[in-house]
Scaffold this motif. Sequence first.
Motif, PDB file in Angstrom:
ATOM      1  N   GLU A 397     -38.547 -30.971 -27.437  1.00  0.00           N
ATOM      2  CA  GLU A 397     -37.152 -30.533 -27.536  1.00  0.00           C
ATOM      3  C   GLU A 397     -36.516 -30.954 -28.857  1.00  0.00           C
ATOM      4  OE1 GLU A 397     -35.110 -32.491 -24.341  1.00  0.00           O
ATOM      5  OE2 GLU A 397     -35.321 -34.481 -25.219  1.00  0.00           O
ATOM      6  N   ASP A 398     -35.416 -30.315 -29.212  1.00  0.00           N
ATOM      7  CA  ASP A 398     -34.598 -30.700 -30.357  1.00  0.00           C
ATOM      8  C   ASP A 398     -33.840 -31.958 -29.962  1.00  0.00           C
ATOM      9  OD1 ASP A 398     -32.802 -31.059 -32.385  1.00  0.00           O
ATOM     10  OD2 ASP A 398     -31.999 -29.011 -32.355  1.00  0.00           O
ATOM     11  N   THR A 400     -31.581 -33.578 -31.209  1.00  0.00           N
ATOM     12  CA  THR A 400     -30.120 -33.579 -31.379  1.00  0.00           C
ATOM     13  C   THR A 400     -29.439 -32.789 -30.263  1.00  0.00           C
ATOM     14  OG1 THR A 400     -30.176 -31.597 -32.788  1.00  0.00           O
ATOM     15  CG2 THR A 400     -30.385 -33.738 -33.882  1.00  0.00           C
ATOM     16  N   ARG A 401     -30.225 -31.947 -29.576  1.00  0.00           N
ATOM     17  CA  ARG A 401     -29.682 -31.167 -28.468  1.00  0.00           C
ATOM     18  C   ARG A 401     -30.699 -31.190 -27.315  1.00  0.00           C
ATOM     19  NH1 ARG A 401     -28.019 -25.394 -30.685  1.00  0.00           N
ATOM     20  NH2 ARG A 401     -27.147 -25.285 -28.574  1.00  0.00           N
ATOM     21  N   SER A 436     -30.473 -36.131 -20.273  1.00  0.00           N
ATOM     22  CA  SER A 436     -30.216 -35.521 -21.602  1.00  0.00           C
ATOM     23  C   SER A 436     -29.146 -36.269 -22.382  1.00  0.00           C
ATOM     24  CB  SER A 436     -29.855 -34.054 -21.448  1.00  0.00           C
ATOM     25  OG  SER A 436     -28.706 -33.911 -20.607  1.00  0.00           O
ATOM     26  N   ARG A 437     -28.121 -36.794 -21.695  1.00  0.00           N
ATOM     27  CA  ARG A 437     -27.039 -37.490 -22.406  1.00  0.00           C
ATOM     28  C   ARG A 437     -27.559 -38.759 -23.080  1.00  0.00           C
ATOM     29  NH1 ARG A 437     -23.003 -37.965 -17.490  1.00  0.00           N
ATOM     30  NH2 ARG A 437     -25.032 -38.325 -16.536  1.00  0.00           N
ATOM     31  N   ALA A 440     -29.919 -38.148 -26.136  1.00  0.00           N
ATOM     32  CA  ALA A 440     -29.246 -37.750 -27.379  1.00  0.00           C
ATOM     33  C   ALA A 440     -28.987 -38.958 -28.262  1.00  0.00           C
ATOM     34  CB  ALA A 440     -27.917 -37.065 -27.050  1.00  0.00           C
TER      35      ALA A 440
END
Length: 442
Positions: A397-398, A400-401, A436-437, A440
């Motif tokens: 995954e990216d 940053t996102r 996900s949070r 990041a």
Amino acid sequence: MLQQSISQSQQQLLSVDQRQSLQILAYTNQELDSFLAEEYMQNPLLDCKRDRQSEIIDTLDDHYEYASSYKDHYIRYEDEDSDRRNDIRAKEPPSLHGQLKGQLCIRDYTPEEWKLVDYLIDCLDDKGFFTCTSAEIASSYGCGEEMVDKCLTDLKKLEPAGIFSKDIAECLLRQLETRKEKDEILVRIISDFLPDLLQGNLSTITRALGITTAKCRSCIQKIGELNPRPIMNTESGRTEYVIPDVLISRENNKWKITLNDSWMGEYTYNDYYIRMMQTATDPELKEYFRTRLERARLIVTSIERRRATIIQIVEAILEYQSDFFLKGGDLVPMTMDNVARQLNISTSTVSRAIKNKYIQYRRPLLLRSLFSNAASENTDASADIVKKRIEQLVQEEDHTRPLSDDKISKALKGEGMSISRRTVAKYRQQMGIPDSRLRAYL
């Protein structure tokens, strides 16, 4: 107001023979060998091409000298030069000092007594016997005999049972005490007839104690189960291995399945006693032989049924998991119910047949580990496959996102794996992947 009603229900009750057969199916090879050895000692109608009685008697001295065990017998039976690199190593045992002193409470001893404990442990021979007298220890260590006796009394109570015994007989008798064994004949044989036992003089023992040969054989079996060396396998430096129950090989593009049980010997019926039964005129003796023969037939039949059932189940497993074994692929979803329906047997039979058993192809695997459910009703992928794909998606995954659980769920659905967001969250948490949070900020 009390009311009475009558209802009908149908129950399937297993007979004693059926329960015994199912128990034999559930045994590992090691457990089966112990069970058969005990049955052989108690049942004259059961015969073994490997002479169990003579073997136990003739090798008791070897047991005492070299502390041989089931694993030792198996390893000696196999080619000594065979490659065991793929076997599973067992955990290394703790040191003898640590094992013994760990059972004592330092607060119960003075500093001088605690040091004496170390000295006494160092005085053990390589079998775990303590052959010195209290007077000899008191003289060499420079303390009173009362201190020696106090420490020795505590040390004799430690595990393994029999540690600090003066000889083999005391060691075995202490083990009987811990087992709460109250068989006076067994105690007498160990106390008074151990030399005769080691020399195979069973007739001397049976005449002196007024017992039957069957009773003597039963006692021999019990003695064979005891540990003749208190510190057997402690600090031996020898690696122990998990021994597979089923061996798999590939020949001419076909699977060859073999139960790893040839070392046990082949069990059958004793022709001598069958002829005696046929000519016996005493009704009581004839009935005894009849019941023993029925028992022997149950055992032999159950062994063959166990062998056939396990091979049948392993064949089904190999059919399901061929890619896993041949190509190193992922395990496909496979439940015990799947195998049971394919073979037209009960799920409980499959469960018993694979219980605690190892299969070896290129490396040993617990049979139970080959079974898994599909991740959900809407996909054929196993939970392990889904978890691996979730891990890959997170790694790719990216950063940053990061992908949310909902986005991962949608990505999996696009690949034909219909997994809900909640299931994704559960698997992610099981693998220790933050949400996900949090990702990041990593």
